[in-house]
Design a protein around this motif. Structure first.
Motif, mmCIF file in Angstrom:
data_model
loop_
_atom_site.group_PDB
_atom_site.id
_atom_site.type_symbol
_atom_site.label_atom_id
_atom_site.label_comp_id
_atom_site.label_asym_id
_atom_site.label_seq_id
_atom_site.Cartn_x
_atom_site.Cartn_y
_atom_site.Cartn_z
ATOM 1 N N GLN A 3 -65.950 -19.137 51.026
ATOM 2 C CA GLN A 3 -65.564 -18.384 49.846
ATOM 3 C C GLN A 3 -64.895 -19.293 48.820
ATOM 4 O O GLN A 3 -64.119 -20.170 49.160
ATOM 5 N N ASP A 4 -65.218 -19.090 47.547
ATOM 6 C CA ASP A 4 -64.599 -19.844 46.466
ATOM 7 C C ASP A 4 -63.103 -19.545 46.461
ATOM 8 O O ASP A 4 -62.697 -18.378 46.600
ATOM 9 N N PRO A 5 -62.244 -20.566 46.313
ATOM 10 C CA PRO A 5 -60.798 -20.328 46.322
ATOM 11 C C PRO A 5 -60.344 -19.286 45.308
ATOM 12 O O PRO A 5 -59.418 -18.513 45.581
ATOM 13 N N ILE A 6 -60.967 -19.238 44.138
ATOM 14 C CA ILE A 6 -60.544 -18.261 43.137
ATOM 15 C C ILE A 6 -60.838 -16.842 43.612
ATOM 16 O O ILE A 6 -60.069 -15.906 43.343
ATOM 17 N N ASP A 7 -61.910 -16.671 44.386
ATOM 18 C CA ASP A 7 -62.223 -15.352 44.925
ATOM 19 C C ASP A 7 -61.204 -14.936 45.981
ATOM 20 O O ASP A 7 -60.856 -13.755 46.101
ATOM 21 N N THR A 8 -60.721 -15.910 46.748
ATOM 22 C CA THR A 8 -59.674 -15.636 47.731
ATOM 23 C C THR A 8 -58.405 -15.164 47.043
ATOM 24 O O THR A 8 -57.753 -14.210 47.484
ATOM 25 N N VAL A 9 -58.046 -15.816 45.945
ATOM 26 C CA VAL A 9 -56.862 -15.440 45.180
ATOM 27 C C VAL A 9 -57.018 -14.029 44.624
ATOM 28 O O VAL A 9 -56.093 -13.203 44.711
ATOM 29 N N VAL A 10 -58.159 -13.746 44.033
ATOM 30 C CA VAL A 10 -58.403 -12.420 43.470
ATOM 31 C C VAL A 10 -58.273 -11.348 44.550
ATOM 32 O O VAL A 10 -57.667 -10.286 44.331
ATOM 33 N N ALA A 11 -58.806 -11.610 45.735
ATOM 34 C CA ALA A 11 -58.732 -10.645 46.825
ATOM 35 C C ALA A 11 -57.282 -10.385 47.227
ATOM 36 O O ALA A 11 -56.913 -9.233 47.527
ATOM 37 N N ARG A 12 -56.464 -11.417 47.229
ATOM 38 C CA ARG A 12 -55.049 -11.239 47.586
ATOM 39 C C ARG A 12 -54.328 -10.367 46.570
ATOM 40 O O ARG A 12 -53.535 -9.491 46.931
ATOM 41 N N VAL A 13 -54.594 -10.587 45.303
ATOM 42 C CA VAL A 13 -53.942 -9.792 44.263
ATOM 43 C C VAL A 13 -54.422 -8.345 44.315
ATOM 44 O O VAL A 13 -53.625 -7.400 44.246
ATOM 45 N N ARG A 14 -55.722 -8.169 44.466
ATOM 46 C CA ARG A 14 -56.262 -6.813 44.535
ATOM 47 C C ARG A 14 -55.723 -6.053 45.736
ATOM 48 O O ARG A 14 -55.529 -4.824 45.683
ATOM 49 N N ALA A 15 -55.487 -6.750 46.823
ATOM 50 C CA ALA A 15 -54.952 -6.091 48.014
ATOM 51 C C ALA A 15 -53.581 -5.496 47.739
ATOM 52 O O ALA A 15 -53.238 -4.416 48.247
ATOM 53 N N VAL A 16 -52.785 -6.176 46.921
ATOM 54 C CA VAL A 16 -51.465 -5.644 46.554
ATOM 55 C C VAL A 16 -51.625 -4.455 45.620
ATOM 56 O O VAL A 16 -51.047 -3.374 45.838
ATOM 57 N N TYR A 17 -52.413 -4.627 44.562
ATOM 58 C CA TYR A 17 -52.598 -3.538 43.600
ATOM 59 C C TYR A 17 -53.157 -2.274 44.262
ATOM 60 O O TYR A 17 -52.814 -1.150 43.867
ATOM 61 N N SER A 18 -54.036 -2.457 45.245
ATOM 62 C CA SER A 18 -54.697 -1.304 45.866
ATOM 63 C C SER A 18 -53.723 -0.419 46.641
ATOM 64 O O SER A 18 -54.019 0.748 46.913
ATOM 65 N N ARG A 19 -52.568 -0.974 46.996
ATOM 66 C CA ARG A 19 -51.573 -0.184 47.739
ATOM 67 C C ARG A 19 -50.717 0.678 46.819
ATOM 68 O O ARG A 19 -49.973 1.541 47.288
ATOM 69 N N TRP A 20 -50.785 0.444 45.530
ATOM 70 C CA TRP A 20 -49.915 1.152 44.597
ATOM 71 C C TRP A 20 -50.569 2.432 44.091
ATOM 72 O O TRP A 20 -51.744 2.448 43.708
ATOM 73 N N ARG A 21 -49.800 3.510 44.103
ATOM 74 C CA ARG A 21 -50.234 4.806 43.590
ATOM 75 C C ARG A 21 -49.245 5.269 42.513
ATOM 76 O O ARG A 21 -48.229 4.633 42.270
ATOM 77 N N ARG A 22 -49.562 6.368 41.892
ATOM 78 C CA ARG A 22 -48.664 6.884 40.852
ATOM 79 C C ARG A 22 -47.262 7.162 41.378
ATOM 80 O O ARG A 22 -46.275 7.061 40.641
ATOM 81 N N ASP A 23 -47.168 7.536 42.662
ATOM 82 C CA ASP A 23 -45.866 7.874 43.224
ATOM 83 C C ASP A 23 -45.228 6.718 43.998
ATOM 84 O O ASP A 23 -44.197 6.905 44.653
ATOM 85 N N THR A 24 -45.819 5.515 43.927
ATOM 86 C CA THR A 24 -45.217 4.362 44.603
ATOM 87 C C THR A 24 -43.926 3.984 43.894
ATOM 88 O O THR A 24 -43.927 3.743 42.683
ATOM 89 N N PRO A 25 -42.800 3.927 44.609
ATOM 90 C CA PRO A 25 -41.536 3.564 43.960
ATOM 91 C C PRO A 25 -41.595 2.158 43.373
ATOM 92 O O PRO A 25 -42.222 1.256 43.955
ATOM 93 N N VAL A 26 -40.951 1.974 42.247
ATOM 94 C CA VAL A 26 -40.959 0.654 41.615
ATOM 95 C C VAL A 26 -40.303 -0.374 42.523
ATOM 96 O O VAL A 26 -40.677 -1.556 42.509
ATOM 97 N N SER A 27 -39.355 0.050 43.332
ATOM 98 C CA SER A 27 -38.719 -0.878 44.269
ATOM 99 C C SER A 27 -39.730 -1.430 45.259
ATOM 100 O O SER A 27 -39.669 -2.608 45.637
ATOM 101 N N GLN A 28 -40.693 -0.589 45.697
ATOM 102 C CA GLN A 28 -41.732 -1.059 46.607
ATOM 103 C C GLN A 28 -42.685 -2.010 45.907
ATOM 104 O O GLN A 28 -43.105 -3.023 46.480
#
Length: 305
Positions: A3-28
């Motif tokens: 896998q291209d390193p930039i794709d690995t980076v993108v996957a890591r960032v998306r994994a974080v964003y995907s856990r966030w919902r409208r009701d996710t506390p800002v502290s989390q």
């Protein structure tokens, strides 16, 4: 297939964003973002209250103590901290040979803009008060922190105060209205940040009854006379960013007023790619360029007998 390193980076960032919902506390959200970049650094880290903004000195061995790089982290004015940017700050300090002062400015929604700007200006004022002259000071920042760095410099210039000697900014967010052409022209290239997300972050940073095009926090719209008084600046942005216009349009307006501002568009790179120096060789190269740029413009160290 590797896998291209930039794709690995993108996957890591998306994994974080995907856990966030409208009701996710800002502290989390803040804890998740800090954890994404939680690595040990080879540097002395020392907390300090900068009248009274909480900050941390980041001091790799051999860095100058008579000069300083003020670092303003990104995160949409909502997340990010000295913890999330400690590695990037340490690498920049090493590249420039200068200690870094990381600023934990106040965040929205608890503290909407202009709280962050007030904190950044207070830190610049404090450095003068403790005897570090503007010619021995540089500012650096990424994303919201890049725009914040410009806003703080413009605020001081408006008040008749001197600017730092130089600025190094990465993927700077200079226009909270997201009006640049790249928001549409590069929307298919950017794997993370689309215009609707940028506008939502802007609304969250501003709170109610504040216009996104106010030049206090959208420095792209600052008065022309202030542009010409800016110090030497290096702006870097990734080719695969919807925010390319925030860098290019700002730099072009500054250049038109005679400011020594230059910009670089890094091929194939994403938003604040410099924060992934453990994965991307381009991040090493970009930070090295930023550090050398700062070092060239700071006043030389005083000679000792």
């Amino acid at each position: 297939m590797t896998q291209d390193p930039i794709d690995t980076v993108v996957a890591r960032v998306r994994a974080v964003y995907s856990r966030w919902r409208r009701d996710t506390p800002v502290s989390q959200m803040r804890a998740d973002w800090d954890a994404l970049f939680d690595v040990e650094v080879d540097a002395e880290v020392e907390p300090v209250a900068a009248c009274p903004v909480p900050c941390h000195w980041i001091r790799p061995a051999g860095t100058r103590r008579d000069a300083v790089i003020i670092y303003l982290h990104g995160g949409g004015y909502r997340v990010g901290s000295v913890a999330s940017h400690r590695d990037l700050m340490a690498r920049l300090a090493t590249a420039a040979g200068v200690q870094v002062l990381g600023v934990d400015y106040r965040l929205a929604p608890e503290h909407p803009l202009p709280a962050a700007i007030d904190d950044a200006v207070a830190v610049l004022d404090w450095l003068e008060q403790i005897g570090i002259a503007p010619e021995c000071t540089a500012v650096a920042g990424d994303s919201a922190g890049g725009g914040l760095a410009i806003s703080a410099m413009l605020s001081r210039l408006k008040d008749g105060k001197p600017s730092p000697a130089a600025a190094y900014l990465m993927s700077a967010w200079t226009d909270l209205t997201a009006s640049g052409a790249s928001y549409t022209e590069r929307s298919e290239l950017d794997p993370i940040h689309q215009r609707h997300l940028i506008l939502a972050m802007a609304q969250g940073a501003l709170g109610a009854d504040r216009a996104a095009d106010d030049p206090r926090w959208s420095p792209l719209h600052a008065p022309r006379d202030l542009f010409g008084r800016l110090p030497p600046m290096l702006l870097q942005v990734g080719e695969r960013e919807t925010l390319v216009s925030d860098t290019v349009d700002f730099a072009m307006r500054a250049q038109a007023e005679g400011a020594p501002v230059q910009f670089e568009i890094w091929p194939g790179m994403i938003h604040v790619f410099q924060q992934f120096a453990g994965d991307l060789p381009q991040a090493h190269e970009a930070i090295a360029a930023g550090g050398h740029f700062i070092a060239r413009h700071l006043a030389p160290a005083a000679k000792t007998e």
